[in-house]
Design an enzyme around this catalytic site. Structure first.
Site, PDB file in Angstrom:
ATOM      1  N   LYS A 295       0.852  -1.211   0.000  1.00 38.18           N
ATOM      2  CA  LYS A 295       0.000   0.000   0.000  1.00 38.18           C
ATOM      3  C   LYS A 295       0.876   1.246   0.000  1.00 38.18           C
ATOM      4  O   LYS A 295       0.668   2.172  -0.791  1.00 38.18           O
ATOM      5  CB  LYS A 295      -0.883   0.009   1.236  1.00 38.18           C
ATOM      6  N   ASN A 296       1.911   1.267   0.845  1.00 38.10           N
ATOM      7  CA  ASN A 296       2.692   2.494   1.026  1.00 38.10           C
ATOM      8  C   ASN A 296       3.701   2.740  -0.085  1.00 38.10           C
ATOM      9  O   ASN A 296       4.420   3.735  -0.065  1.00 38.10           O
ATOM     10  CB  ASN A 296       3.358   2.496   2.403  1.00 38.10           C
TER      11      ASN A 296
ATOM     12  N   CYS B 154      -5.512  12.238  11.880  1.00 40.66           N
ATOM     13  CA  CYS B 154      -6.097  10.902  11.704  1.00 40.66           C
ATOM     14  C   CYS B 154      -6.071  10.239  13.063  1.00 40.66           C
ATOM     15  O   CYS B 154      -5.732  10.836  14.071  1.00 40.66           O
ATOM     16  CB  CYS B 154      -5.310  10.106  10.680  1.00 40.66           C
TER      17      CYS B 154
ATOM     18  N   ARG C 210      -1.404  14.903  12.024  1.00 39.63           N
ATOM     19  CA  ARG C 210      -0.432  14.473  11.014  1.00 39.63           C
ATOM     20  C   ARG C 210       0.095  15.749  10.348  1.00 39.63           C
ATOM     21  O   ARG C 210      -0.368  16.142   9.296  1.00 39.63           O
ATOM     22  CB  ARG C 210      -1.085  13.523  10.020  1.00 39.63           C
TER      23      ARG C 210
ATOM     24  N   ASP D 156       4.419   0.758  12.008  1.00 42.22           N
ATOM     25  CA  ASP D 156       3.203   0.084  11.511  1.00 42.22           C
ATOM     26  C   ASP D 156       3.097  -1.341  12.038  1.00 42.22           C
ATOM     27  O   ASP D 156       2.004  -1.914  12.057  1.00 42.22           O
ATOM     28  CB  ASP D 156       3.203   0.049   9.978  1.00 42.22           C
TER      29      ASP D 156
ATOM     30  N   ARG E  41      -8.501  -0.764   4.281  1.00 37.58           N
ATOM     31  CA  ARG E  41      -7.632   0.253   3.662  1.00 37.58           C
ATOM     32  C   ARG E  41      -6.265  -0.328   3.345  1.00 37.58           C
ATOM     33  O   ARG E  41      -5.593   0.120   2.419  1.00 37.58           O
ATOM     34  CB  ARG E  41      -7.437   1.444   4.616  1.00 37.58           C
TER      35      ARG E  41
HETATM   36  C1  EPZ Z   1       4.059   6.926   6.171  1.00 38.29           C
HETATM   37  O1  EPZ Z   1       3.256   7.940   6.729  1.00 38.29           O
HETATM   38  C2  EPZ Z   1       3.156   5.702   6.077  1.00 38.29           C
HETATM   39  N1  EPZ Z   1       2.022   6.016   5.199  1.00 38.29           N
HETATM   40  C3  EPZ Z   1       2.651   5.326   7.466  1.00 38.29           C
HETATM   41  O2  EPZ Z   1       1.892   4.116   7.337  1.00 38.29           O
HETATM   42  C4  EPZ Z   1       3.860   5.046   8.363  1.00 38.29           C
HETATM   43  O3  EPZ Z   1       3.403   4.787   9.665  1.00 38.29           O
HETATM   44  C5  EPZ Z   1       4.791   6.265   8.378  1.00 38.29           C
HETATM   45  O4  EPZ Z   1       5.164   6.599   7.023  1.00 38.29           O
HETATM   46  C6  EPZ Z   1       6.061   6.027   9.181  1.00 38.29           C
HETATM   47  O5  EPZ Z   1       6.752   4.947   8.634  1.00 38.29           O
HETATM   48  C7  EPZ Z   1       2.206   5.975   3.857  1.00 38.29           C
HETATM   49  O6  EPZ Z   1       3.300   5.740   3.366  1.00 38.29           O
HETATM   50  C8  EPZ Z   1       0.998   6.267   3.004  1.00 38.29           C
HETATM   51  P1  EPZ Z   1       6.059  10.343   8.271  1.00 38.29           P
HETATM   52  P2  EPZ Z   1       3.804   9.470   6.749  1.00 38.29           P
HETATM   53  O7  EPZ Z   1       5.925  11.615   7.490  1.00 38.29           O
HETATM   54  O8  EPZ Z   1       4.562   9.757   5.504  1.00 38.29           O
HETATM   55  C9  EPZ Z   1       5.966  13.531  11.774  1.00 38.29           C
HETATM   56  C10 EPZ Z   1       0.062   2.692   7.625  1.00 38.29           C
HETATM   57  O9  EPZ Z   1      -0.372   2.140   8.638  1.00 38.29           O
HETATM   58  N2  EPZ Z   1       5.872  14.537  10.691  1.00 38.29           N
HETATM   59  O10 EPZ Z   1       7.299   9.527   8.108  1.00 38.29           O
HETATM   60  O11 EPZ Z   1       2.694  10.362   7.114  1.00 38.29           O
HETATM   61  C11 EPZ Z   1       4.690  12.730  11.876  1.00 38.29           C
HETATM   62  O12 EPZ Z   1       3.759  13.401  12.703  1.00 38.29           O
HETATM   63  C12 EPZ Z   1       0.494   4.142   7.666  1.00 38.29           C
HETATM   64  O13 EPZ Z   1       0.218   2.127   6.503  1.00 38.29           O
HETATM   65  C13 EPZ Z   1       5.961  15.894  11.027  1.00 38.29           C
HETATM   66  O14 EPZ Z   1       6.103  16.261  12.185  1.00 38.29           O
HETATM   67  O15 EPZ Z   1       4.821   9.387   7.979  1.00 38.29           O
HETATM   68  C14 EPZ Z   1       5.163  11.452  12.492  1.00 38.29           C
HETATM   69  O16 EPZ Z   1       5.260  11.658  13.894  1.00 38.29           O
HETATM   70  C15 EPZ Z   1       0.197   4.772   9.021  1.00 38.29           C
HETATM   71  N3  EPZ Z   1       5.869  16.813  10.012  1.00 38.29           N
HETATM   72  C16 EPZ Z   1       6.576  11.285  11.940  1.00 38.29           C
HETATM   73  O17 EPZ Z   1       6.962  12.565  11.436  1.00 38.29           O
HETATM   74  C17 EPZ Z   1       5.725  16.442   8.711  1.00 38.29           C
HETATM   75  O18 EPZ Z   1       5.671  17.333   7.825  1.00 38.29           O
HETATM   76  C18 EPZ Z   1       6.691  10.279  10.798  1.00 38.29           C
HETATM   77  O19 EPZ Z   1       5.796  10.690   9.799  1.00 38.29           O
HETATM   78  C19 EPZ Z   1       5.642  15.068   8.401  1.00 38.29           C
HETATM   79  C20 EPZ Z   1       5.728  14.137   9.409  1.00 38.29           C
END
Ligand code: EPZ
Length: 419
Positions: free
Chosen positions: A24-25, A118, A123, A308, A400
């Protein structure tokens, strides 16, 4: 939320063989990347997930034509006409934020509503926005709408991410691909899905190197062409299936996986005492012995233990003989499976970013509610081990990220049905 539920008769060992569907990701950013070229691309090994359908609806709303046959999706992005993603589509799937970089890369203009928070907590997208601004984007946020323009051509930038955000890394790669000059992304996310996205963009004629390492280099190119690409296997779904074998004391052969993406996950199952035998594209797991607890497991950016997989591991650890400590370092509200697992008899104390799991000799079936995608999967695993009947509702969350989870588990011995 529909009231469709999963009904599970627990207490049966999982055994047999399961193939793992596409990630998915990876498919979500890859589908967004098809926008970068006014041509047709064919994405293979696409999983049949509601998030994938949301993405094709977004592509359609922008003027693309999507056609799916079996597990491939063909996207004709020639007639990309609109640069706006509606609020309802943005709310349907917060990871639609990854379309921002792709739309900017092609049309130099994009309007979308702020992705809501979410279940895992707020997020934020501040890292996405500052990265895109480094490329020259003008981004105005007002009344919950992001209005973005990318004047002229991207002439390269050096971007240092404050934390290795997966989505921000992807958005910058997508926006920087078409242009001139070189963009460096330091402290980039190293997840395998980043390598997959770079692989697809390069197949389209892009010039991205270093994907999967902490420094990604994007050399601007004038234009791209359509490409055919096969999405990597889903390492989180593979871990979920391993959890089903572990929690029921069974065994499973997983096929169509990439063990090299799962080293930190495999090590947790080995610490619990499971026999795990990775081969080239398959993993055999056997859980004949009672499970050991894990003293401390911490989630971390790749190649650390994936956040995850944390709810999945929490469910399995409810059956271990002893105390385990889980530290969730990525999201601030990702222990939402705990209260529902307690309803099944688990002994879990979650406080802030730390959860303490005391193994219990047995779980007992009960009605439980999925609160997010991976917490929902964790409840299904616990239901497989619980005595009696467990019903899991709000399974739209599960759909999802899992293609027919109940059919897969049923094919390896679980008594589970969707009603
Ligand atoms: C991706 O989300 C995945 N989703 C998530 O999988 C996964 O948990 C996550 O990466 C971490 O590996 C997809 O790829 C579609 P991040 P993403 O930006 O990109 C903070 C699932 O279950 N952050 O790496 O949103 C954020 O709040 C989903 O399949 C900021 O502060 O994750 C989090 O604490 C859930 N500012 C951390 O970084 C930003 O601008 C990691 O987020 C962006 C992120």
């Amino acid at each position: 939320m529909t009231d469709t539920r999963l009904y599970i008769e627990g207490g049966r060992k999982i055994s047999g063989s399961l193939s793992v569907h596409g990630a998915k990701n990876s498919v979500l950013p890859v589908l967004a990347a098809t926008l970068l070229s006014p041509s047709v691309s064919r994405i293979k090994n696409c999983p049949a997930l509601s998030d994938v359908y949301s993405s094709t609806r977004i592509l359609g709303s922008l003027g693309c034509k999507c056609r799916s046959d079996k597990s491939a999706i063909e996207v004709d992005a020639t007639a990309l006409s609109d640069c706006e993603i509606s609020e309802s589509l943005m709310r349907e799937m917060r990871s639609s934020i990854v379309f921002l970089g792709a739309i900017l890369g092609r049309l130099r203009r994009c309007r979308l509503s702020f992705p809501g928070g979410c279940e895992l907590g707020p997020r934020p997208i501040d890292i996405h926005i500052s990265g895109l601004r480094s490329l020259g984007a003008k981004i105005i946020e007002d009344h919950g709408v992001l209005d973005c323009t990318l004047p002229g051509t991207v002439t390269g930038a050096v971007i240092n991410l404050p934390l290795p955000s997966v989505g921000a890394t992807e958005n910058i790669m997508l926006a920087a691909t078409i242009g001139s000059g070189v963009t460096l992304i330091h402290n980039a996310a190293r997840e395998p899905e980043i390598k997959d996205l770079a692989g697809f963009i390069n197949a389209m004629g892009g010039k991205i190197s270093g994907a999967g390492s902490s420094t990604v280099t994007v050399e601007g190119v004038e234009k791209l062409h359509g490409a055919e690409f096969s999405v990597m296997p889903d390492r989180i779904v593979a871990a979920t299936y391993m959890g089903a074998a572990a929690i029921t004391g069974g065994e499973l052969m997983l096929t169509g996986v990439r063990p090299s993406d799962m080293i930190s996950t495999i090590s947790q199952f080995e610490q619990m005492g499971c026999g795990v035998y990775p081969y080239s594209d398959r993993i055999f797991i056997s859980a004949k012995k009672p499970l050991n607890p894990i003293k401390t497991v911490r989630t971390a950016p790749y190649p650390g233990f994936p956040t995850d997989c944390q709810p999945i591991l929490m469910a399995v650890l409810t059956r271990a003989r002893g105390t385990s400590v889980i530290v969730e370092n990525i999201f601030e509200n990702r222990f939402r499976a705990a209260p529902e697992l307690r309803r099944l008899g688990a002994d879990i104390k979650a406080e802030g970013r730390v959860a303490v799991v005391e193994g219990v000799p047995r779980l007992s079936g009960s009605p439980v509610v999925a609160t997010d995608l991976r917490a929902g999967a964790a409840l299904v695993l616990a239901g497989l081990a619980a005595e009696g009947t467990t019903t899991v509702s709000n399974i739209n969350y599960i759909d999802r990220g899992y293609e027919q989870l109940e059919a897969a588990l049923k094919s390896v011995g679980a008594r589970i049905k969707r009603v």
